[in-house]
Design a protein around this motif. Sequence first.
Motif, short mmCIF file in Angstrom:
data_model
loop_
_atom_site.label_atom_id
_atom_site.label_comp_id
_atom_site.label_asym_id
_atom_site.label_seq_id
_atom_site.Cartn_x
_atom_site.Cartn_y
_atom_site.Cartn_z
N GLY A 220 1.02 -1.22 -0.30
CA GLY A 220 -0.19 -0.28 0.44
C GLY A 220 0.03 1.44 0.07
O GLY A 220 2.08 1.35 -0.52
N VAL A 221 0.38 2.24 0.14
CA VAL A 221 1.53 3.85 0.51
C VAL A 221 1.41 3.96 2.01
O VAL A 221 0.80 4.00 3.22
N ARG A 222 2.63 4.02 2.82
CA ARG A 222 2.78 3.71 3.50
C ARG A 222 3.44 5.43 4.04
O ARG A 222 3.58 6.55 3.51
N ILE A 223 2.42 5.37 5.46
CA ILE A 223 2.46 6.57 6.44
C ILE A 223 3.48 6.85 6.97
O ILE A 223 4.33 6.13 7.76
N THR A 224 4.09 8.42 6.81
CA THR A 224 5.45 7.96 7.29
C THR A 224 5.04 10.14 8.96
O THR A 224 6.48 9.91 9.26
N GLY A 225 4.57 10.05 8.85
CA GLY A 225 3.96 11.10 9.83
C GLY A 225 2.31 11.78 9.21
O GLY A 225 1.95 11.38 9.08
N LEU A 226 2.52 12.28 10.43
CA LEU A 226 0.92 13.27 10.72
C LEU A 226 1.20 15.14 10.80
O LEU A 226 1.73 15.57 11.76
N VAL A 227 0.53 15.63 10.30
CA VAL A 227 0.65 17.06 10.32
C VAL A 227 -0.36 17.95 10.79
O VAL A 227 -1.73 17.52 9.92
N VAL A 228 -0.27 19.00 11.63
CA VAL A 228 -1.91 19.03 12.40
C VAL A 228 -1.28 20.94 12.77
O VAL A 228 -0.24 21.25 12.85
N THR A 229 -2.10 21.10 12.04
CA THR A 229 -1.83 22.67 11.91
C THR A 229 -3.60 23.01 12.66
O THR A 229 -4.79 22.86 12.18
N PRO A 230 -3.24 23.82 14.02
CA PRO A 230 -5.06 24.89 15.04
C PRO A 230 -5.40 25.50 13.87
O PRO A 230 -4.97 25.71 12.84
N PRO A 231 -6.79 25.36 14.79
CA PRO A 231 -7.97 26.19 13.86
C PRO A 231 -7.55 27.12 13.92
O PRO A 231 -6.61 28.07 14.55
N ASN A 232 -7.60 27.60 12.43
CA ASN A 232 -7.46 29.25 11.70
C ASN A 232 -5.38 29.89 12.15
O ASN A 232 -4.90 30.99 13.09
N GLU A 233 -4.69 28.79 12.05
CA GLU A 233 -3.43 29.15 12.67
C GLU A 233 -3.09 28.54 10.97
O GLU A 233 -3.13 28.06 10.02
N THR A 234 -1.64 29.35 11.09
CA THR A 234 -0.42 28.61 9.55
C THR A 234 0.15 28.11 10.17
O THR A 234 1.11 27.42 9.46
N LYS A 235 1.17 27.88 11.50
CA LYS A 235 1.85 27.11 11.51
C LYS A 235 1.47 25.75 12.18
O LYS A 235 0.64 25.52 12.84
N SER A 236 2.41 24.74 11.68
CA SER A 236 1.97 23.58 12.35
C SER A 236 2.83 22.77 12.74
O SER A 236 4.36 22.90 12.75
#
Length: 222
Positions: free
Chosen positions: A173-189
Amino acid sequence: MRARKLTFAALVVAAGLSLTACQNDDDAVGQADPSSGSSASATSSSGGGSDANGSDQDGGKESAAPDSAGSAFGGSGSGSDAKGGKCTTDGLKITAQDTFIEGDPDGNIAVGLTNTSGADCVISGFAGVDLKTNAGDISATRKGEPGDPYVLKNGKEIDFYVSYPLNESGGSGVRITGLVVTPPNETKSVTLDWPGKDSLPVTDGSGSSVLVGPIGSAGQGG
């Protein structure tokens, strides 16, 4: 001369009688009705406060409604009611854990946002979520309706879910390497280690996609 003296004496007596009558009238007006005094006393002593002996009828205890079900946030309401600045990426500790239960049709991740800013803050809507894979980033699709703004108390946590299709094809399949989270109304992840299953199924786009629920949705399912 005697007639004048009698007339003057009569006038003095009449004036004295008139003055006495006025004083009696004033006393009658100023005297309180006994029944009205009893009623006022009963009214002032009913409810909270002190009784006739000066003791506190409520035992000195304050009554306050606790946060419902021990919630992590101080309450919810319209944006005009929510007090505090918005929650920022720098003021949040972001974590993720696998909440998949065997037998579920999809994988499930709970993302936690803990307020570490030192003050209460307001949060609502959807966080931005991307899965980093060996085939490129995959952006999660929003699902559900966002609630009213939440006042997230300092030191408290609120969660949302991320669901994804399970790779049951038997292939890599497609291997997952990480999770990127950006809080609401923010640009910094913030990039986190991926806590779920290792891969996604290879799809032509007709299968299920990666979904993200609104803030506060973890535990409600997809």
